[in-house]
Design a protein around this motif. Structure first.
Motif, mmCIF file in Angstrom:
data_model
loop_
_atom_site.group_PDB
_atom_site.id
_atom_site.type_symbol
_atom_site.label_atom_id
_atom_site.label_comp_id
_atom_site.label_asym_id
_atom_site.label_seq_id
_atom_site.Cartn_x
_atom_site.Cartn_y
_atom_site.Cartn_z
ATOM 1 N N LEU A 74 0.827 -1.203 0.000
ATOM 2 C CA LEU A 74 0.000 0.000 0.000
ATOM 3 C C LEU A 74 0.867 1.260 0.000
ATOM 4 N N ALA A 75 2.095 1.130 0.523
ATOM 5 C CA ALA A 75 2.994 2.286 0.481
ATOM 6 C C ALA A 75 3.433 2.553 -0.952
ATOM 7 N N ILE A 76 3.677 1.491 -1.701
ATOM 8 C CA ILE A 76 4.123 1.662 -3.083
ATOM 9 C C ILE A 76 2.973 2.219 -3.921
ATOM 10 N N ILE A 77 1.786 1.664 -3.711
ATOM 11 C CA ILE A 77 0.618 2.146 -4.461
ATOM 12 C C ILE A 77 0.358 3.602 -4.105
ATOM 13 N N GLY A 78 0.369 3.897 -2.807
ATOM 14 C CA GLY A 78 0.131 5.271 -2.357
ATOM 15 C C GLY A 78 1.165 6.219 -2.936
ATOM 16 N N ARG A 83 0.452 6.886 -6.559
ATOM 17 C CA ARG A 83 -0.703 7.724 -6.847
ATOM 18 C C ARG A 83 -0.426 9.179 -6.520
#
Lengths: 456, 134, 298
Positions: free
Chosen positions: B123-127, B130
């Motif tokens: 989720l850190a990479i996705i966040g 984005r």
């Protein structure tokens, strides 16, 4: 029209208006909910920008009020009801004088009861800095200098009422009538003034005009959770710091930390605590805080010369006569450091309070390990203001302050004929403005009475 | 060189863009500094959050070159404490979007080391993606 | 009574400990978590630009699945919760935007789903008293600091779960489990979030401050509700960093502590992937395990 005036609230506004009217030869009924008069000004140490001792400048007036032949003073009293007579527009006022359980006619103000009372409770007047006795006067210079008994905390009265209601037995183990607890004041009063049978009294007065001067209160710390929410003993509000500074206060004017009695060497003052905050506080500016914070910082430096004061501010508002010069004095003579930025959060860490702020002028986030923090909390209307407004059908603004009939040109007249307004009940203001409004409202009343005389 | 201020800057396209994308009225900010005081990363950036708003208010486009808009962790402390209810995270996002519209993505998938992809919660990479790319 | 559950991508892969313990405790409390039949990543950020209809498609699809599964969903990951809660608020307040988004999705969303975090289910449906009654291993004497992080509670005007400046929901949960709750001032200060990908030195500094503060206040462990917070606080404490110089504090999910306190077997604790192993903490406790009378030890 009856040429008598009712004044609701005996802070400095009510006191000034009462004297102006009484000295013109008319009778005044002055009603005050506290046991003695003076309002918040009685709590202050010194006033800005003169640094006059507050009690010293006020006492001549309070004493005059206490002795004036034209002023009928009811303290420890509330307005029960007000009815207006259709024909002549006069008001019939019912005043409830709360039972003080002391006969003030017999009492000579010797203070023995207070000395002998064994029980202490939190004092609202002392703002958490010190206690008071259950039988108390607000201060040594109180006018009238007669005490009252706080029934809720009085052991004698509570046990007496419990016995009368059958909640506890009214006979002891040997079948003799049980005695209520304590009764120390009763035993020691030299003039037999203690009267535990006293009841509230209702008094009716008729007047032709009313001045409402109910005053202000401070925004509660509980609504500032990021500043401790009122749970950190060494984070106090402006009035509490005044009690620390006051020579007649609980610490005799020594600035010490409420938590451990030590002298604070790094004190942080935070302006706009709850003011200028439409999101989570009051939207308006409370007008007096920049000045009283500078005053408190100066007085703190006088008491603790080796201490350092910091003031976190957004803007500094110093528009009155001598005010800007007073601010300069704080910075240039007393070395108070002003940091521009609102504090985001503070918390206790060991015996220090860590204050996380910013100085937007030097482009830095800052942190101070303070010994004590003083919050300049917003000036808000007293809860009693809304009760009076309802009783008299007075208009209030969205913040709970009274609305003048015209904010520009009729600042002391209300929306109701014969009722006038003065002081901080209308909005935050300093003492000179309050006194000016009080005299203004008094003049309106006097001109009303005079017109009656001339046209009658 | 002095910064020239005129209606072309304070009411120009840049200000309009920022206000439209963020939905915020920039002049509502009176620069009280509470946002900066509570910002967890402000100690390590070139300009404080309140200064980001200040430059945006004045239409000074240099604000797009600041580190601050890329260091905002969207912790939302500022907006939770702002007395005027100004949504700074939205302004930060607006500035990032405007920058990337003109200058491309700030982060590319290939630039993230494999060890990091293996360890860091996705989720850190996705966040991060984005926020730093379009 | 089962409840629809959205695990999110991270709980299904890197943070399985949170998922395993969460499902186990929900089962033990009589409200098993029923994973949504179809779902995809929520997007990990709530889109902040005013024109955000494309960016909201992912959360809207999830909410459509919720609608089809009874209309109420619960989450464990604080970030998924934040995204879904704010998306739901937004769609409710802007029906015209919902209509536009529905043009792009396979099935339309009616806009009426309820998004909850598991802590709210515990507080409002199980109740803290109800939870305390089911505890067979009260963690008496274990000093635990609740770490709320940012997105679980902020912005308070939208999330409406607790006051970020004076929160109690995790405090109450820990108290119900019998722990000694350690209040500390950095409990809702940011861990650095996704900066761990772009500027890792910042989350490292922030973690240091948070953990130092917790340690100073006597915490033996930290609990959190967010897999990124867990990572940002756990990862920097690994041996090669010597962050707390031998005074490392394990960082747990609240559901893991619940699994221990409810007497569930060790397989459900999900504690094998931590950088700082929390298991030694529990060795001193006389633990009883549900459903296995032979292992009961009082």
């Amino acid at each position: 029209m009856r040429e008598r005036a009712l004044i609701i609230g005996a802070g400095i506004a009510g006191i000034q208006a009462a004297l102006d009217i009484a000295n013109s030869g008319y009778e005044v009924v002055l009603v005050e909910k506290e046991p003695s008069i003076g309002g918040h000004m009685a709590q202050l140490s010194e006033t800005f920008p003169t640094l006059d001792c507050s009690q010293c400048i006020m006492t001549p007036r309070t004493v005059e009020v206490g002795h004036h032949e034209n002023i009928r003073l009811y303290t420890y009293s509330d307005i029960e009801s007000i009815k207006r007579d259709g024909s002549d527009g006069d008001f019939t006022v019912t005043i409830r004088r709360h039972a003080a359980y002391i006969d003030w006619d017999k009492c000579n103000g010797c203070g023995t009861c207070q000395e002998k009372c064994p029980f202490k409770v939190e004092s609202i007047f002392e703002r958490g800095i010190g206690p008071r006795k259950v039988v108390y006067t607000l201060s040594p210079q109180a006018v009238p200098n007669k005490p009252v008994i706080d029934a809720e905390n009085c052991r004698y009265l509570q046990s007496l009422w419990d016995m009368q209601a059958g909640r506890i037995p009214s006979v002891d183990k040997n079948g003799n009538p049980a005695k209520p607890k304590c009764g120390a004041c009763l035993k020691f009063c030299p003039t037999e003034a203690i009267d535990f049978e006293q009841k509230d009294t209702l008094i009716e007065e008729k007047v032709g005009a009313i001045i409402v001067s109910t005053g202000y209160d401070l925004f509660p710390q509980s609504r500032l959770p990021e500043y401790g929410g009122g749970n950190i003993p060494d984070v106090v509000d402006g009035l509490a710091f005044e009690r620390l500074l006051a020579a007649s206060g609980p610490t005799a004017g020594k600035v010490i930390r409420p938590s451990d009695g030590k002298q604070p060497l790094e004190v942080v003052f935070i302006q706009c605590s709850g003011s200028r905050d439409p999101e989570r506080g009051m939207p308006y500016c409370s007008k007096i805080c920049c000045m009283y914070t500078a005053k408190q910082a100066i007085l703190y430096k006088h008491r603790v010369p080796e201490g350092q004061a910091y003031v976190f501010y957004i803007d500094v508002r110093a528009g009155g006569k001598g005010y800007e010069e007073f601010l300069n004095r704080a910075q240039e003579e007393e070395g108070v450091v002003y940091l521009r930025g609102k504090v985001s959060k503070l918390f206790r860490e060991g015996d220090k309070i860590i204050v996380k702020g910013a100085d937007t002028l030097s482009n830095r986030t800052v942190e101070i390990a303070a010994d004590m923090v003083v919050l300049a909390t917003a000036v808000v209307p007293r809860s009693s203001s809304s009760q009076i407004a309802e009783m008299l059908d007075l208009e209030m603004d969205e913040n709970g302050f009274f609305t003048a009939s015209d904010e520009e040109l009729e600042p002391v007249a209300s929306n109701i004929a014969g009722i006038f307004l003065a002081g901080t009940g209308l909005g935050p203001k300093d003492i000179p403005e309050t006194v000016a409004q009080a005299s203004g409202a008094a003049a309106k009343v006097l001109s009303l009475f005079q017109r009656e005389k001339v046209t009658a | 060189m002095r910064t020239r201020i005129s209606s072309a800057s304070v009411r120009g396209d840049f200000v309009t863009q920022v206000e439209t994308i963020s939905g915020q009225s920039l002049l509502a900010c009176n620069q009280c500094g509470k946002c900066s005081a509570g910002c967890p990363v402000a100690f390590g950036v070139d300009i404080l959050p309140n200064q980001v708003i200040r430059l945006a208010q004045l239409g000074i486009q240099d604000v797009l070159e600041s580190q601050t808009i890329w260091t905002c962790a969207a912790c939302l402390t500022c907006v939770s404490r702002c007395p005027k209810g100004i949504d700074l995270p939205r302004v930060m996002e607006a500035l990032r979007l405007i920058y990337m519209e003109n200058s491309g993505n700030v982060i590319e998938p290939t630039s993230i080391p494999e060890t990091m992809v293996a360890e860091v919660p996705q989720l850190a990479i996705i966040g991060g993606f984005r926020k730093y790319s379009r | 009574m089962s409840i629809a559950y959205f695990p999110g991508c991270t709980l299904s892969t890197k943070a399985t400990g949170y998922d395993i313990s969460g499902r186990a405790v929900a089962q033990a409390l009589g409200m098993p978590l029923e994973e949504l039949p179809e779902w995809q990543c929520c997007g990990a950020t709530f889109p902040l630009a005013t024109e955000n209809s494309m960016a909201l498609i992912a959360p809207t699809r999830i909410l459509t699945q919720v609608q089809k599964s009874g209309g109420k969903v619960t989450t464990l990951c604080a970030i998924c919760f934040h995204v879904l809660r704010r998306s739901q608020n937004f769609l409710e307040a802007h029906p015209e935007m919902l209509e536009r988004i529905n043009w792009f999705t396979e099935e339309p969303y009616d806009g009426k789903a309820t998004v909850t975090h598991f802590l709210e289910i515990l507080r409002d449906e199980v109740t803290w008293k109800g939870l305390a009654e089911k505890v067979t291993n009260p963690l008496k004497g274990l000093k635990v600091a609740p770490y709320y992080g940012c997105l679980l509670l902020r912005p308070p005007s939208e999330i409406k779960m607790d006051d970020p400046d004076n929160p109690t929901i995790l405090h109450d949960c820990l108290a119900a489990l019998g722990c000694e709750v350690v209040d500390f001032p950095y409990q809702s200060e940011c861990c650095g979030s996704y900066l761990t990908v772009s500027k890792p030195e910042l989350p490292h500094k922030l973690a240091n401050e948070i953990l130092e503060s917790a340690r100073r206040h006597g915490a033996q462990a930290l609990v959190t509700a967010c897999p990124l917070c867990q990572f940002n606080l756990d990862y920097p404490q690994r041996p090669e960093h010597q962050m707390l110089m031998g005074n490392e504090i394990p960082v747990l999910y609240f559901t893991q502590l619940m699994a221990v306190a409810l007497g569930l077997e060790q397989a459900t604790w999900g504690m094998d992937k931590h950088y700082i192993d929390p298991r030694p903490l529990f060795e001193s406790f006389r633990l009883s395990v549900v459903g296995d009378p032979l292992k009961t030890d009082h």
